[in-house]
Scaffold this motif. Structure first.
Motif, PDB file in Angstrom:
ATOM      1  N   PRO A 139       3.351  10.751  -6.713  1.00  0.00           N
ATOM      2  CA  PRO A 139       1.932  10.413  -6.910  1.00  0.00           C
ATOM      3  C   PRO A 139       1.645   8.951  -6.595  1.00  0.00           C
ATOM      4  N   ARG A 140       0.374   8.656  -6.389  1.00  0.00           N
ATOM      5  CA  ARG A 140      -0.016   7.308  -5.957  1.00  0.00           C
ATOM      6  C   ARG A 140       0.282   6.251  -7.014  1.00  0.00           C
ATOM      7  N   TRP A 141       0.126   6.596  -8.306  1.00  0.00           N
ATOM      8  CA  TRP A 141       0.434   5.585  -9.320  1.00  0.00           C
ATOM      9  C   TRP A 141       1.889   5.154  -9.226  1.00  0.00           C
ATOM     10  N   LEU A 142       2.760   6.084  -8.798  1.00  0.00           N
ATOM     11  CA  LEU A 142       4.186   5.778  -8.726  1.00  0.00           C
ATOM     12  C   LEU A 142       4.511   4.953  -7.487  1.00  0.00           C
ATOM     13  N   THR A 143       3.957   5.331  -6.335  1.00  0.00           N
ATOM     14  CA  THR A 143       4.253   4.557  -5.122  1.00  0.00           C
ATOM     15  C   THR A 143       3.623   3.169  -5.177  1.00  0.00           C
TER      16      THR A 143
ATOM     17  N   ASP B  98       9.329   0.763  -3.275  1.00  0.00           N
ATOM     18  CA  ASP B  98      10.604   1.090  -2.635  1.00  0.00           C
ATOM     19  C   ASP B  98      10.750   2.586  -2.389  1.00  0.00           C
ATOM     20  N   ILE B  99       9.888   3.392  -2.984  1.00  0.00           N
ATOM     21  CA  ILE B  99       9.917   4.845  -2.746  1.00  0.00           C
ATOM     22  C   ILE B  99       9.480   5.169  -1.323  1.00  0.00           C
ATOM     23  N   LEU B 100       8.573   4.370  -0.770  1.00  0.00           N
ATOM     24  CA  LEU B 100       8.019   4.662   0.553  1.00  0.00           C
ATOM     25  C   LEU B 100       9.007   4.265   1.648  1.00  0.00           C
ATOM     26  N   PRO B 101       9.293   5.163   2.603  1.00  0.00           N
ATOM     27  CA  PRO B 101      10.242   4.845   3.671  1.00  0.00           C
ATOM     28  C   PRO B 101       9.741   3.723   4.572  1.00  0.00           C
TER      29      PRO B 101
END
Length: 667
Positions: free
Chosen positions: A84-88, A93-96
């Motif tokens: 979810p957007r709150w997490l990214t 660092d989750i996003l490649p």
């Protein structure tokens, strides 16, 4: 843990997409048409955890309760494909990170790096919460890990660090890595581990050993990522099965180690609806199904299957022709699918897949496709008990190798030579002869087979070579082809005559080769039949082999093109060129007769026959996957189990997309 072996129909359903007032009537309607399985949850992380640490499963509890009241069982997908957007936002660092340094932003799905520490932490937490919440629910029978794994090609710092760790575990020292990769070429030698990075770009002509290991590393990352999820599910839900929905063959992801961790493999199957694909599509689909069965060498699931014209990612395809949905559902079952789940129950009204049609259109009025699905549900439920426990058992196997596919993609050998397309052509020839075929990992045990086809073993392994020799020596027939024995497993050329380690059993060596690409050449067989060939011409020097066919063209006219060698109790064929389909069919028919392999040599175009076995009973699935009526000449009477015991003798005519299922006692 045997819930996954029943013969049944299902649908994919997204309660979070629909007003709750629709849920109960959908569940009731599913029960009425005979749906037994529903998959939910694989994209719903933002609804499960709308804010950090605030978990909400009440909405899914309500939906599952409604399905359970109708006797429908549930498979839950872990939602890690869509952080979810709150997490990214909190954990970028989750996003490649792409090779050019740009971030792969959230927007559609698949926006996660498999090596992200944050993804592992938060992903494990949501799976822990889900599995503990649903571990005792009587409707839940299984879990799907993530969704449609593929390689992300992330180049973040974590991926760079893990790539070095992976290489250090494989090679030990930097000196050994330099030696195995041959980095001395173009002054590519590494002086420090910090210099070893993921492929950031620049010239596309990178060191091929380096590139192959990067793809292997990427697959290993997916494997570890999935294993983390599986450990949580097994600990909290030991009675539930675990699957994953593979898709899109071929791809550079190594399917086999991922499959080892699962209880059952699954595939997302979208056969092409275009009329101009009717001559090839059914055969390509048959190969995809056989590849899926080969992941675990047993029956599998279809977790998504086409229900209407796909669209949204691109222009829409043609709508399925009448009978298309039914025929392709039976094709999947014929080749070993025990459960077929249709994507999706209702066409989405929002989001990127609005025009990837489900069983019910945007009108919310069930139409022709829905009625066809209802018919299949009735048929499957009627025959479920009869077919349950039946398996696909074949005498022929094609060897499929992730490493060969990737290595030949890194360094294309010649225009027109495509590793998977060549497998597809061999498989199509077998399918047109009605010869059941397994497609298995090239390192698998070969016992029990009579014929093995091993296309382009470009990278050679001594263990596999020994296995192939033993197979032939024990009485099997082995077919190997051009571009075999070229390199070692590190993608470095071998200094020995081709086919290298297989030269002894093949009884032949390659004295020279000509990459002819799409130039049409010809071969002449010993009985003076002429066939065309393309791609490649190995000019062969037989040592102990006999010449089966010679070249007719070019400066090597009269030289050996195809040979056969007696080896122990068996035979080894070497094909130095890629012959037309008619030659493949002729050779395979000859070998089927010699080995007493069941086959149907006169099948019309588009007609497929597949067999499932249970004890001494054989179930023959007769499928016309074309838009025209086709007639099959039957070798003896068959009793239909689909049409109330009707006996077929002589000639059976199948309407467009017609299906029949017949049974025969073998002994």
């Amino acid at each position: 843990m045997n819930n996954f072996s029943k013969i049944q129909m299902g649908v994919d359903y997204y309660p979070e997409h629909w007003d709750p007032s629709l849920w109960e009537q959908d569940a009731i309607q599913m029960k009425e048409v005979g749906v037994k399985i529903v998959r939910v949850g694989e994209f719903a992380w933002s609804r499960f955890e709308p804010e950090e640490g605030q978990f909400n499963f009440e909405w899914l509890d309500r939906a599952i309760h409604l399905f359970h009241r109708q006797g429908i069982q549930i498979v839950i997908g872990t939602p890690t494909h869509t952080p979810p957007r709150w997490l990214t936002e909190k954990c970028p660092d989750i996003l490649p990170i792409q090779a050019n340094g740009h971030t792969y932003h959230a927007g559609v799905r698949g926006h996660r790096c498999f090596n992200s520490v944050s993804l592992h932490s938060y992903g494990s937490r949501i799976i822990e919460k889900l599995t503990l919440h649903y571990k005792d629910h009587p409707a839940i029978i299984g879990w799907q890990t993530d969704n449609e794994f593929s390689l992300v090609y992330c180049h973040c710092e974590s991926c760079n660090e893990q790539f070095r760790v992976w290489l250090q575990a494989k090679y030990g020292t930097l000196e050994q890595l330099n030696q195995e990769w041959g980095t001395v070429v173009w002054s590519g030698e590494y002086n420090d581990w910090s210099q070893v990075t993921t492929p950031f770009g620049g010239s596309p002509h990178q060191n091929p050993s380096y590139q192959l290991d990067f793809y292997r590393f990427q697959s290993a990352c997916v494997e570890q990522y999935q294993q983390t999820q599986i450990e949580i599910i097994r600990r909290n839900c030991p009675e539930h099965f675990i699957t994953h929905n593979f898709h899109s063959y071929p791809q550079k992801l190594d399917l086999y180690p991922l499959g080892e961790q699962l209880d059952v493999a699954a595939f997302d199957y979208y056969p092409n609806t275009s009329p101009d694909k009717t001559s090839t599509g059914p055969y390509s689909g048959a190969l995809s199904l056989d590849v899926t069965r080969g992941i675990k060498r047993r029956n599998f699931w279809i977790m998504e299957q086409l229900s209407g014209p796909p669209g949204g990612w691109g222009p829409m395809w043609r709508t399925p022709y009448p009978g298309f949905i039914r025929a392709y559902i039976w094709q999947t079952i014929a080749r070993g699918a025990d459960t077929v789940v249709q994507f999706r129950w209702r066409s989405a009204t929002m989001g990127a897949e609005q025009f990837w049609h489900g069983l019910i259109d945007h009108s919310n009025v069930p139409g022709r496709r829905f009625e066809e699905f209802s018919q299949v549900c009735t048929e499957v439920n009627t025959l479920s008990r009869l077919l349950e426990g039946s398996i696909v058992r074949n005498d022929v196997a094609i060897l499929h190798s992730h490493d060969q596919l990737v290595a030949l993609d890194i360094q294309p050998q010649v225009e027109g030579l495509d590793y998977y397309e060549n497998i597809k052509q061999w498989h199509r020839a077998l399918t047109k002869l009605g010869i059941g075929t397994d497609v298995i990992n090239w390192t698998e045990n070969l016992s029990g087979y009579k014929l093995i086809i091993a296309p382009s073993l470009y990278l050679m392994d001594s263990t596999v070579a020994t296995s192939l020799e033993a197979f032939a020596a024990a009485g099997g027939t082995l077919i190997i082809t051009h571009r075999s024995g070229v390199k070692n497993l590190n993608n470095v050329c071998l200094m020995e005559p081709f086919p290298g380690m297989l030269s002894h059993c093949a009884g032949v060596q390659v004295s020279e080769y000509d990459p002819i690409a799409n130039s049409l050449h010809h071969i002449i067989t010993a009985d003076e039949q002429t066939y065309s060939s393309t791609q490649w011409c190995d000019i062969l020097h037989p040592t102990t082999a006999e010449v089966v066919a010679s070249y007719h063209d070019d400066f090597y006219a009269g030289k050996a093109a195809i040979t056969v060698n007696s080896f122990g109790k068996g035979k080894v064929y070497y094909l130095g060129t890629h012959p037309e389909e008619n030659y493949m069919k002729s050779l395979l028919h000859q070998l089927a007769v010699a080995h007493d392999i069941p086959h149907f040599p006169d099948l019309p175009e588009g007609v497929q026959i597949s067999v499932r076995m249970r004890d001494s009973q054989a179930f023959f699935f007769l499928l016309n996957l074309s838009r025209e009526s086709r007639s099959i000449v039957l070798d003896h009477p068959y009793k239909s189990v689909l049409y109330d015991g009707l006996t077929h003798e002589g000639t059976l005519t199948l309407e467009p997309y017609g299906v029949d299922i017949c049974t025969i006692e073998l002994y």
